[in-house]
Design a protein around this motif. Structure first.
Motif, mmCIF file in Angstrom:
data_model
loop_
_atom_site.group_PDB
_atom_site.id
_atom_site.type_symbol
_atom_site.label_atom_id
_atom_site.label_comp_id
_atom_site.label_asym_id
_atom_site.label_seq_id
_atom_site.Cartn_x
_atom_site.Cartn_y
_atom_site.Cartn_z
ATOM 1 N N GLY A 177 0.756 -1.234 0.000
ATOM 2 C CA GLY A 177 0.000 0.000 0.000
ATOM 3 C C GLY A 177 0.797 1.300 0.000
ATOM 4 N N ALA A 178 1.474 1.730 1.043
ATOM 5 C CA ALA A 178 1.519 1.126 2.341
ATOM 6 C C ALA A 178 1.356 2.217 3.395
ATOM 7 N N VAL A 179 0.451 1.936 4.340
ATOM 8 C CA VAL A 179 0.385 2.731 5.559
ATOM 9 C C VAL A 179 0.963 1.861 6.657
ATOM 10 N N VAL A 180 1.990 2.372 7.332
ATOM 11 C CA VAL A 180 2.779 1.551 8.248
ATOM 12 C C VAL A 180 2.672 2.059 9.679
ATOM 13 N N ASP A 181 2.423 1.130 10.587
ATOM 14 C CA ASP A 181 2.525 1.374 12.025
ATOM 15 C C ASP A 181 4.003 1.245 12.389
ATOM 16 N N SER A 215 5.779 10.953 5.596
ATOM 17 C CA SER A 215 4.421 11.507 5.522
ATOM 18 C C SER A 215 3.547 10.881 6.606
ATOM 19 N N GLU A 216 3.493 11.543 7.774
ATOM 20 C CA GLU A 216 2.634 11.044 8.844
ATOM 21 C C GLU A 216 1.176 11.251 8.453
ATOM 22 N N VAL A 217 0.342 10.287 8.822
ATOM 23 C CA VAL A 217 -1.064 10.339 8.424
ATOM 24 C C VAL A 217 -1.742 11.539 9.071
ATOM 25 N N GLY A 218 -2.429 12.314 8.236
ATOM 26 C CA GLY A 218 -3.222 13.443 8.700
ATOM 27 C C GLY A 218 -4.694 13.157 8.472
ATOM 28 N N ARG A 219 -5.214 13.568 7.295
ATOM 29 C CA ARG A 219 -6.610 13.256 6.964
ATOM 30 C C ARG A 219 -6.759 11.758 6.765
ATOM 31 N N ASP A 220 -7.715 11.161 7.466
ATOM 32 C CA ASP A 220 -7.879 9.706 7.488
ATOM 33 C C ASP A 220 -9.366 9.410 7.346
ATOM 34 N N GLU A 221 -9.795 8.931 6.168
ATOM 35 C CA GLU A 221 -11.217 8.793 5.879
ATOM 36 C C GLU A 221 -11.545 7.413 5.311
ATOM 37 N N VAL A 222 -12.768 6.980 5.579
ATOM 38 C CA VAL A 222 -13.315 5.767 4.966
ATOM 39 C C VAL A 222 -14.607 6.160 4.256
ATOM 40 N N HIS A 223 -14.745 5.727 3.009
ATOM 41 C CA HIS A 223 -15.924 6.065 2.206
ATOM 42 C C HIS A 223 -16.606 4.784 1.741
ATOM 43 N N TRP A 224 -17.927 4.818 1.747
ATOM 44 C CA TRP A 224 -18.714 3.748 1.140
ATOM 45 C C TRP A 224 -19.099 4.203 -0.264
ATOM 46 N N LEU A 225 -18.635 3.481 -1.282
ATOM 47 C CA LEU A 225 -18.974 3.812 -2.666
ATOM 48 C C LEU A 225 -20.294 3.129 -3.003
ATOM 49 N N GLU A 226 -21.333 3.950 -3.151
ATOM 50 C CA GLU A 226 -22.677 3.400 -3.355
ATOM 51 C C GLU A 226 -22.889 2.945 -4.794
ATOM 52 N N VAL A 243 -16.282 3.888 12.146
ATOM 53 C CA VAL A 243 -15.186 3.099 11.579
ATOM 54 C C VAL A 243 -14.567 2.238 12.676
ATOM 55 N N PRO A 244 -14.374 0.928 12.460
ATOM 56 C CA PRO A 244 -13.688 0.127 13.478
ATOM 57 C C PRO A 244 -12.368 0.778 13.877
ATOM 58 N N LYS A 245 -12.116 0.851 15.171
ATOM 59 C CA LYS A 245 -10.942 1.607 15.623
ATOM 60 C C LYS A 245 -9.639 1.006 15.116
ATOM 61 N N SER A 246 -9.663 -0.275 14.746
ATOM 62 C CA SER A 246 -8.447 -0.896 14.196
ATOM 63 C C SER A 246 -8.055 -0.273 12.864
ATOM 64 N N LEU A 247 -9.002 0.416 12.208
ATOM 65 C CA LEU A 247 -8.711 1.046 10.920
ATOM 66 C C LEU A 247 -8.293 2.509 11.056
ATOM 67 N N HIS A 248 -8.257 3.014 12.278
ATOM 68 C CA HIS A 248 -7.781 4.379 12.488
ATOM 69 C C HIS A 248 -6.259 4.408 12.357
ATOM 70 N N ASN A 249 -5.741 5.484 11.812
ATOM 71 C CA ASN A 249 -4.319 5.524 11.456
ATOM 72 C C ASN A 249 -3.523 6.601 12.177
ATOM 73 N N ASP A 250 -3.970 6.986 13.359
ATOM 74 C CA ASP A 250 -3.227 7.967 14.141
ATOM 75 C C ASP A 250 -1.810 7.467 14.409
ATOM 76 N N GLY A 251 -0.819 8.305 14.112
ATOM 77 C CA GLY A 251 0.573 7.938 14.379
ATOM 78 C C GLY A 251 1.215 7.057 13.337
ATOM 79 N N ASN A 252 0.478 6.696 12.273
ATOM 80 C CA ASN A 252 1.030 5.864 11.203
ATOM 81 C C ASN A 252 1.582 6.741 10.084
ATOM 82 N N THR A 290 -2.466 12.087 3.544
ATOM 83 C CA THR A 290 -3.894 11.785 3.428
ATOM 84 C C THR A 290 -4.092 10.308 3.112
ATOM 85 N N VAL A 291 -5.030 9.704 3.839
ATOM 86 C CA VAL A 291 -5.336 8.279 3.665
ATOM 87 C C VAL A 291 -6.837 8.136 3.443
#
Length: 550
Positions: free
Chosen positions: A56-60, A80-91, A104-113, A232-233
């Motif tokens: 991808g890659a977004v890395v912890d 590039s530390e993650v700033g804007r972090d969004e999940v979208h449902w494409l209808e 959003v499941p908290k496991s998908l949050h990218n703070d600090g990644n 941005t992620v």
């Protein structure tokens, strides 16, 4: 038969990815701390470290921080530390809905990644390994596992160089070597062919669910300043994939006005007419993605299978003389959609166990009896335990309701609900008959956002010596035309993202043509073929893609 030349090491690491390089670095760190003399080599089939790395890659960064606490000061390429972090449902193909952060499941949050090029991180790790005294051999493919007379792993054999397609020796022929080791670390990445053989040889997956996979397809684009937002992620679910296929897309902004766009298609999909490559081309036309890409230029392309079965599919990892680490075993955390930090941690734990073992018993072929236990006791074990239901629930309930369950499981119960879902159907067995489905008509590429396979392969810088034995081996030459074609309309011509497999007409009728020189080493054919008739083995060393900074 001429005996192979032998090179002896204390430890041989197979694969120059994050798990193998983390293991090599940790081995030398621990040896230096305890004043042990240790010889370690890394053998890598790519032309250089990073050449075959695509993620991808977004890395912890937590494993990297454990390994090199001063990685920022030492110039690790996490910029590039993650700033804007969004999940979208494409209808649909034209509409989307941003999912509120709390949903959003908290496991998908990218703070600090960090959004990174994993290939560049591996190149940096290789520099650190060499400075610690590790020998790195790029361009040498580990062809098979070497066993001693008692059945213990004693190292690996590298592939012969300069063999013609008919098996004869060409000018410049060079026989492969036996790299003999007291311990061998298998870190080949997802669906490593030596790892696969070890799992079969020692029955390491007995009592486990079958491993499950996704195919990740990715492109790197240069974009203008006006749309570049480093850090941005964006993750997406829904369109273009339907109820027959799970997965999701991503758009990440790197530094230097670059973005990466990709689609992951779960390889348990049912419709034999589905083409993951063509679904990805459709995906880029969604307005959410097209607005970023339409003024840009595509500069690289790649694809790779992803082992995402998690804890339920994790085999035993230690055998006499060897250990599986990283995606060779399947340590990716599917709830986070991240495998770099977990791969590195597994390699580091292996290194700790090896240094302790060799300090007390420096003989060949011992087993790391503590390894699996230490995995379970580490934060890696905790992550895998907390995400054990993530994939089987998505497979059972689908993307929407599976996502709802995973929100409940991850956000309210921290992945500790007292029951376990399982998916016992291998991805290869999930495909339904062609007569149960209608052919999918995909649009022709427009050359702006969507492209044909061969132009994409060109951007992967893939090259193989043409006159060599085919590394895509059919166990039975008749299966493609006598079984796969009438039953599934030979899905290899669609699931391969590099145009390797074609149905052609020749003087004896319809036949499967294998364009092995196009292979980008994604391993999808080895996974998805419904007859399990295709065996992927390493081609001649240095063959395959040459990714610049994927």
């Amino acid at each position: 038969m001429i005996e192979r030349e032998i090179m002896e090491f204390d430890v041989v690491v197979v694969g120059g990815g994050p798990s193998g390089l983390a293991a090599a670095c940790r081995l030398m760190q621990k040896a230096n701390e305890s004043n042990q003399e240790l010889t370690v080599c890394v053998v890598e089939k790519g032309s250089e470290i990073g050449a075959h790395i695509v993620s991808g890659a977004v890395v912890d960064p937590k494993a990297l921080t454990e390994l090199f606490p001063n990685w920022k000061e030492d110039g690790a390429p996490l910029l590039s530390e993650v700033g804007r972090d969004e999940v979208h449902w494409l209808e649909s193909e034209s509409s989307s809905r941003k999912i509120p952060n709390w949903m959003v499941p908290k496991s998908l949050h990218n703070d600090g990644n960090y959004v990174i090029s994993l290939g560049n991180l591996c190149r940096w790790l290789a520099e650190q390994a060499e400075s610690l005294g590790v020998e790195i051999f790029p361009g040498f493919a580990a062809y098979d596992v070497a066993y001693d007379d008692t059945g213990r792993v004693e190292g690996i054999n590298t592939g012969d160089m300069g063999v013609a397609s008919d098996g004869s020796e060409k000018d410049g022929y060079m026989q492969g070597m036996l790299l003999k080791a007291k311990q061998t670390v298998f870190a080949e990445g997802c669906r490593g062919h030596l790892g696969k053989s070890l799992i079969d040889q020692f029955g390491l997956s007995e009592g486990r669910s079958p491993q499950h996979y996704g195919l990740g397809i990715k492109e790197l684009w240069d974009v203008p300043d006006s749309v570049s937002e480093p850090g941005t992620v964006i993750h997406t679910a829904g369109w273009p994939l339907n109820s027959d296929a799970g997965g999701g897309g991503f758009l990440y902004h790197l530094e230097n006005n670059q973005v990466v766009v990709g689609l992951i298609v779960d390889l348990n999909y049912k419709n034999p007419y589905l083409s993951p490559y063509e679904e990805f081309q459709k995906y880029k036309h969604h307005p959410l993605i097209a607005e970023v890409l339409k003024q840009g230029k595509r500069v690289s392309y790649g694809a790779r299978a992803i082992a995402k079965g998690g804890l339920n599919s994790l085999p035993q990892m230690a055998v006499n003389g060897g250990v599986l680490v990283g995606c060779d075993a399947g340590t990716l955390n599917p709830a986070k959609i991240k495998g770099t930090h977990t791969a590195m941690k597994s390699g580091m734990i292996a290194a700790d166990c090896i240094v302790e073992l060799l300090a007390n018993d420096p003989s060949y072929g011992q087993k790391l009896h503590e390894f699996d236990h230490r995995i379970k006791q580490s934060w890696l074990g905790d992550e895998l335990a907390q995400s054990k239901n993530f994939v089987p629930v998505m497979h059972s309930l689908g993307t929407f309701w599976g996502g709802a369950f995973n929100w409940l499981d991850q956000n309210l119960f921290n992945g500790k609900l007292p029951f376990t879902f399982r998916d016992e159907i291998p991805d290869s067995a999930a495909l339904e008959l062609a007569k149960q489905h209608t052919k999918i008509q995909y649009d022709k590429p427009d050359g702006v956002l969507s492209f044909d396979r061969l132009s994409s392969v060109f951007l992967s810088n893939t090259n193989h010596e043409e006159d060599q034995p085919c590394h895509l081996q059919l166990l039975n030459d008749e299966v493609p035309t006598k079984h796969n074609l009438p039953m599934y309309d030979e899905p290899a011509q669609r699931y391969c993202p590099a145009g390797v497999y074609e149905m052609v007409e020749n003087e004896i009728g319809t036949a499967l043509q294998i364009n092995a020189q196009n292979c980008i080493h994604c391993k999808t054919c080895d996974i998805k073929d419904p007859s399990q008739n295709i065996r992927w083995v390493t081609p001649e060393g240095a063959g395959g893609p040459n990714y610049p900074n994927m």
